[in-house]
Design an enzyme around this catalytic site. Sequence first.
Site, PDB file in Angstrom:
ATOM      1  N   ILE A 133       0.869  -1.172   0.000  1.00  0.00           N
ATOM      2  CA  ILE A 133       0.000   0.000   0.000  1.00  0.00           C
ATOM      3  C   ILE A 133       0.909   1.226   0.000  1.00  0.00           C
ATOM      4  CG2 ILE A 133      -2.051  -1.041   1.021  1.00  0.00           C
ATOM      5  CD1 ILE A 133      -1.229  -0.079   3.704  1.00  0.00           C
ATOM      6  N   ASP A 134       0.446   2.306  -0.602  1.00  0.00           N
ATOM      7  CA  ASP A 134       1.282   3.479  -0.790  1.00  0.00           C
ATOM      8  C   ASP A 134       1.683   4.122   0.535  1.00  0.00           C
ATOM      9  OD1 ASP A 134       0.987   3.133  -3.527  1.00  0.00           O
ATOM     10  OD2 ASP A 134      -0.766   4.446  -3.627  1.00  0.00           O
ATOM     11  N   LYS A 135       2.744   4.874   0.479  1.00  0.00           N
ATOM     12  CA  LYS A 135       3.290   5.532   1.667  1.00  0.00           C
ATOM     13  C   LYS A 135       2.222   6.305   2.438  1.00  0.00           C
ATOM     14  CE  LYS A 135       6.313   9.362   3.001  1.00  0.00           C
ATOM     15  NZ  LYS A 135       7.214  10.435   2.522  1.00  0.00           N
TER      16      LYS A 135
END
Length: 302
Positions: A133-135
Amino acid sequence: MKPIDSSRLDVAVASLFNISRSQAQKAIKNGGVSVDSKVITSPSFAVSSEMDIVFTPVKEEQKVLEKPDEIIELDYVYKDEDIAIINKPRGLVVHPAPGHKNDTLVNQLLEDESFAFKDDESENNRPGIVHRIDKDTSGLIAVALNPEAEMILGQEVREGDFHREYLALVYGSVPDRFFRVDAPLTRPNHTVRKALVDIYKGRDAITHFVTLANNGKVSLLKCSLETGRTHQIRAHLNYIGFPIVGDSLYGRKNEKVALKGQALHAFSLSLLHPRTLQRMTFYAPIDDYFKEMLRYFYQEKK
């Protein structure tokens, strides 16, 4: 070896030597492929059945994972000897990448004695990571704690037995209760940071949506991934005209709200346990930032 038909060099190498196309491209760029005794470094080089292709695997220097400078307390939703389900905080990168050598989730996991990976079992500095999952997206991520669990979970992801659902707060009044976006996406890279819809060169990407709330200015959506492309939800919502609140890459420019990233949260994750093969489903509540965005857009103006 000689290719059967005329094609690109990377396609021919992948077929002839039974490796993936990405592995073939990497080998070509690293000088590991020659055509008629000449080293070729362009994956798109045109080859024919008359040419002789030689593939010499280039041994890469093993990357050593670094210990984190600062240890943070991870929020374990579930953990046993094989898997850990972690509620990832917003702002934490999942695995090492340029600019993030020792400040990622993987680096934090090195401090966990149950994280049973050796340096030579780390592929691309991503031990245990079977999805990302993105930052600046918060929420659930499943981590394998040993190579065997990693192999099984990775297969689940590829075969569609691994299910993820997100909550997204988007700009605009979404008119439909249930809808689906089927739009192929290209993959972001260091030059082009965005995933773009491309019906010719993009990879299949399908997302299902349910509208949970709508006040005319913003809408709250439940998002379910059928495929798992990089930035898929963010790119799809921007493509149909409903960008996620706080998304600096895909969303509105010059937002007036004090933002800390996209209002996107992985609230549900379901998988088959790699040892028991039992279906397990986990949930995580939205974080304080997401709550703050909801209050801001849904509070009554006096």
